[in-house]
Design an enzyme around this catalytic site. Sequence first.
Site, PDB file in Angstrom:
ATOM      1  N   LYS A 164       0.790  -1.131   0.085  1.00 34.65           N
ATOM      2  CA  LYS A 164       0.091  -0.001   0.099  1.00 34.65           C
ATOM      3  C   LYS A 164       1.032   1.184   0.178  1.00 34.65           C
ATOM      4  O   LYS A 164       1.985   1.296   0.553  1.00 34.65           O
ATOM      5  CB  LYS A 164      -0.946   0.060   1.310  1.00 34.65           C
ATOM      6  CG  LYS A 164      -1.838  -1.177   1.376  1.00 34.65           C
ATOM      7  CD  LYS A 164      -2.655  -1.741   0.199  1.00 34.65           C
ATOM      8  CE  LYS A 164      -3.303  -2.815   0.525  1.00 34.65           C
ATOM      9  NZ  LYS A 164      -4.238  -3.150  -0.540  1.00 34.65           N
ATOM     10  N   ASP A 193      -0.458  -0.039  -4.371  1.00 36.85           N
ATOM     11  CA  ASP A 193      -2.025   0.133  -4.285  1.00 36.85           C
ATOM     12  C   ASP A 193      -2.360   1.460  -3.542  1.00 36.85           C
ATOM     13  O   ASP A 193      -1.912   1.604  -2.266  1.00 36.85           O
ATOM     14  CB  ASP A 193      -2.699  -1.137  -3.612  1.00 36.85           C
ATOM     15  CG  ASP A 193      -4.176  -1.182  -3.634  1.00 36.85           C
ATOM     16  OD1 ASP A 193      -4.784  -0.216  -4.340  1.00 36.85           O
ATOM     17  OD2 ASP A 193      -4.731  -2.152  -3.226  1.00 36.85           O
ATOM     18  N   GLU A 219      -2.107   0.490  -8.317  1.00 38.54           N
ATOM     19  CA  GLU A 219      -3.680   0.051  -8.516  1.00 38.54           C
ATOM     20  C   GLU A 219      -4.490   1.217  -7.691  1.00 38.54           C
ATOM     21  O   GLU A 219      -4.329   1.730  -6.929  1.00 38.54           O
ATOM     22  CB  GLU A 219      -3.637  -1.123  -7.350  1.00 38.54           C
ATOM     23  CG  GLU A 219      -5.044  -1.801  -7.300  1.00 38.54           C
ATOM     24  CD  GLU A 219      -4.746  -3.082  -6.633  1.00 38.54           C
ATOM     25  OE1 GLU A 219      -5.920  -3.520  -6.061  1.00 38.54           O
ATOM     26  OE2 GLU A 219      -3.800  -3.565  -6.828  1.00 38.54           O
ATOM     27  N   HIS A 295      -9.359  -9.762  -7.701  1.00 37.92           N
ATOM     28  CA  HIS A 295      -8.728  -9.249  -6.239  1.00 37.92           C
ATOM     29  C   HIS A 295      -9.301 -10.356  -5.371  1.00 37.92           C
ATOM     30  O   HIS A 295     -10.376 -11.103  -5.139  1.00 37.92           O
ATOM     31  CB  HIS A 295      -9.959  -7.961  -6.208  1.00 37.92           C
ATOM     32  CG  HIS A 295      -9.749  -7.407  -4.800  1.00 37.92           C
ATOM     33  ND1 HIS A 295     -10.696  -7.669  -3.814  1.00 37.92           N
ATOM     34  CD2 HIS A 295      -8.514  -6.679  -4.257  1.00 37.92           C
ATOM     35  CE1 HIS A 295     -10.368  -6.926  -2.829  1.00 37.92           C
ATOM     36  NE2 HIS A 295      -9.170  -6.486  -2.949  1.00 37.92           N
TER      37      HIS A 295
END
Length: 454
Positions: A164, A193, A219, A295
């Site tokens: 992340k 992401d 993402e 996902h």
Amino acid sequence: MKVTGVETCVLTVPTQKPIALEFAHHKLVIAQIATDEGITGLGYSLAFGGGGAEAIKVYLDTRLAPLVIGQDPLFVERLWERMFRGDRGIKRQGVAAYAISALDIGLWDIAGKAARLPLYKLWGAVTDRVTAYGSGGWPAYGIDDLIGEAQRYAKLGCRYYKMKIHHPDPRENRKRVEAVRRALGDDVRMMVDANQKLDVLGARRQAAMLEDFDLVWFEEPVLADDLAACAEVAQSIRIPVATGENNYTRFEFRDLLERRAARYLMPDVCRANGFSETLKIGHLAAAHQVAVSPHVVHELSLHIVGALSNGFLVELIDWTPPDLFEGLPPCEDGHFRIPDRPGHGVALARGAIEKYLETPFPTGLRWRIDRARAPSSRRLATAPGGFVGDLIPTVVDGVTAEDRRGRAGVGVVIIARSSPGKGFLRLSTPDARIRLVARVAGAGPQPPGLPALL
């Protein structure tokens, strides 16, 4: 073959470190579909952090299950259309899509078992071995947690790792990415992401600071609802964009494709209205030469990727305890071998429902009906947290209840079977103090099969 019942429950499953630093638990909305020929189907939707699980279950019980009970489960597409078009005033996103997904997954499980084929072969297999990427890197992780998780996935053979980038300062995100890159070396490629946390200008700035890492994808750079913004980002940065986990129908994905808003699409089978719609999304993407990397829920996503020529990776988030599922394939050398068992090949482990079943109240108060009889005078067994019996999912409004001190309250009772001869009754009240169900009052005609509550 006919569907004879749908049994539902919510399982609250604690996570382990390091993901527990970000999410203490996840919730699964379980739908077990029974048929008159003895074939059963397991469907479920994963609610990250537990968000919305109870609402998903109520919508499934009250609006969708009646549409499939009594129907032939092998007519999966027809039943999907019935569910998808069942409520014209409810858009098939969010709660409704999660609920449709759970039932659609369970129906396909039955279809595979009836055909004695794993789903990816039933759909026309392209491979039985799928590459996985390790996923995590949540913002609550310290640098040591972040590197440790990435290295654990690398030891499983994963040659891809996703983390992340949630810090408001893009320089801090670069530092974290750089630390992981240094620890993993050049043998593992990385993805990042943003989880919709940026706007167009922020995404451009962040991407410019990460271009030198040769990332596989960037993402969800912007809000999933804003397809135009996603397209603007995709066409103005040098890192390929991935998106789709928060898009729900082939119509949304069609718009993403036509706008050239992503090079990788990431439908979630537990959100995108099940296997049925996810397969359509995958084939639509193939017509645009776009890869599909579903996902999460890798144990289900494997069948999608195994049936698509444009399937790419499945996402491995190593959070499930060993006593939750049976039949999960191991990750070996960074790959999963798709199970050859009929259906999707996943089953709840023995005792999983009893262990992880959501308790009636957050306060820990429990209630019990020790004696009850159905109209036929057939004895009903008892279970912690409620009573059990051969009941279809039912919602009864206007239940009067009282606790040991005689304090009364009115709430809603939700009755759902969890397996033959077992079930649970949950009373939802505003103050969660109610302990003992006393009687049904003011609810109109009593539903068939509902015993008097003593």
